[in-house]
Each structure stands twice: as structure tokens, then as C-alpha cells.
Motif scaffolding. Structure first.
Motif, PDB file in Angstrom:
ATOM      1  N   ALA A   1      18.692 -14.279   3.406  1.00  0.00           N
ATOM      2  CA  ALA A   1      17.349 -13.574   3.959  1.00  0.00           C
ATOM      3  C   ALA A   1      16.249 -14.845   3.614  1.00  0.00           C
ATOM      4  CB  ALA A   1      16.794 -12.463   3.826  1.00  0.00           C
ATOM      5  N   ARG A   2      15.987 -14.869   2.683  1.00  0.00           N
ATOM      6  CA  ARG A   2      14.276 -16.282   2.492  1.00  0.00           C
ATOM      7  C   ARG A   2      14.956 -17.462   2.891  1.00  0.00           C
ATOM      8  NH1 ARG A   2      14.555 -12.894  -2.344  1.00  0.00           N
ATOM      9  NH2 ARG A   2      12.271 -12.523  -2.684  1.00  0.00           N
TER      10      ARG A   2
ATOM     11  N   ASP B   1      10.583 -20.406  10.225  1.00  0.00           N
ATOM     12  CA  ASP B   1      10.025 -21.099   9.592  1.00  0.00           C
ATOM     13  C   ASP B   1       9.302 -22.532  10.095  1.00  0.00           C
ATOM     14  OD1 ASP B   1       8.947 -18.545   9.247  1.00  0.00           O
ATOM     15  OD2 ASP B   1       8.673 -18.399   6.545  1.00  0.00           O
TER      16      ASP B   1
ATOM     17  N   THR C   1      17.049 -18.027   5.802  1.00  0.00           N
ATOM     18  CA  THR C   1      16.878 -18.401   6.594  1.00  0.00           C
ATOM     19  C   THR C   1      15.586 -18.071   7.531  1.00  0.00           C
ATOM     20  OG1 THR C   1      19.187 -17.213   6.999  1.00  0.00           O
ATOM     21  CG2 THR C   1      17.804 -16.769   8.937  1.00  0.00           C
ATOM     22  N   THR C   2      14.759 -17.177   6.826  1.00  0.00           N
ATOM     23  CA  THR C   2      13.296 -17.370   7.077  1.00  0.00           C
ATOM     24  C   THR C   2      12.870 -18.684   7.177  1.00  0.00           C
ATOM     25  OG1 THR C   2      13.348 -15.271   6.352  1.00  0.00           O
ATOM     26  CG2 THR C   2      10.982 -16.391   6.414  1.00  0.00           C
TER      27      THR C   2
ATOM     28  N   PRO D   1       8.985 -18.919   1.763  1.00  0.00           N
ATOM     29  CA  PRO D   1       9.425 -17.326   1.567  1.00  0.00           C
ATOM     30  C   PRO D   1       9.752 -17.058  -0.263  1.00  0.00           C
ATOM     31  CG  PRO D   1      11.388 -18.011   2.755  1.00  0.00           C
ATOM     32  CD  PRO D   1      10.136 -18.997   2.861  1.00  0.00           C
TER      33      PRO D   1
END
Length: 143
Positions: A42-43, A50, A45-46, A104
Motif C-alpha cells: 500500500a505504501r 503521490d 502504491t501511495t 509514505p
């Protein structure tokens, strides 16, 4: 309510062992399937999202001011009007981003404006150092 007969009260040792074995199998499936790695995915992907958002803000800055912020001005120029040359004559009073972004993992994004009309934007990954593999690998976004 009736009284329990001998042999009916409580849980037997065999039943407890069966339940513990089932719990161990389920826990092994969770660990083995990589479900615990989802926060790290998830980080990543974030960070990619961003990079796209920051790239879009940089392009708006360029549309308004004729060029991207310099490397020295950095991404701070998207949140606060630059005070060092080249000044941004048409800087949006609302800014281009609400604050200077961090990746992240809490590290600043690396911004470079190497040539007129271009820029490089990077997250250094989990370890915050250039290079690396897996989660420590750099995530690169370019114009």
C-alpha cells in the motif's frame, strides 16, 4: 437446568488440540500468503500516486510561471511562493499543493530540475537511501 453427567462437562484435551491445530494452520496460511506485507504494498502504491499528483502540480506551476521550480527551490515552491530567483510572477495564491509532501515512509521526495522543460521526482523507498531492492528500491517519476 440439569446437572452435567460425567463425561459431558468441559472440553476434552483432544478437542483443544484440534482447535489449536486449526488455528496454527490458519495462521500459517496468513503468513505464507503475504497478507502481512499488504501495508508495504500500500505504501508503494501511495508513493506512485503521490508522484503523479506532484507531477501534475509541477506542470500547473510551469503553465503559470513559464518553467519548473529550480532544484534549489525544490517542492517547497509548490506550497509556498518562492523567494529566490527565478521568482514565480504568476504563482497561484492558493498554492499548488497544501504542504511540502513526504513519501509514505516519512522521507522527503527528491526533486531535481536538471534541464529546462524537465524534472526528475523520486521516492527513495523504505530505507530512504538511493538504490536498493524490493521495498528499499527507488520509485521514480519523471516528466
Amino acid at each position: 437446568m440439569r446437572a452435567a453427567r460425567p463425561g459431558e462437562a468441559g472440553v476434552t484435551l483432544v478437542e483443544m488440540i484440534v482447535v489449536l491445530v486449526i488455528i496454527a494452520i490458519v495462521a500459517g496460511m496468513i503468513v505464507g500468503s503475504g497478507i502481512l506485507n499488504r501495508p508495504d504494498q500500500a505504501r508503494v502504491t501511495t508513493a506512485n500516486a503521490d508522484l503523479h499528483t506532484i507531477s501534475a502540480a509541477l506542470k500547473l506551476y510551469r503553465l503559470d510561471n513559464g518553467d519548473y521550480p529550480t532544484t534549489a527551490q525544490g517542492l517547497k515552491a509548490l506550497a509556498e511562493r518562492p523567494e529566490t530567483p527565478p521568482l514565480a510572477p504568476n504563482w497561484n495564491p492558493e498554492g499548488y499543493l497544501p504542504e511540502v509532501p513526504v513519501d509514505p515512509w516519512g522521507h522527503p521526495y527528491v526533486y531535481q530540475s536538471p534541464a529546462p522543460g524537465g524534472f526528475a521526482l523520486t521516492s527513495l523507498g523504505k530505507d530512504g537511501k538511493p538504490g536498493g531492492e524490493g521495498l528499499d528500491a527507488d520509485i521514480v517519476g519523471r516528466k
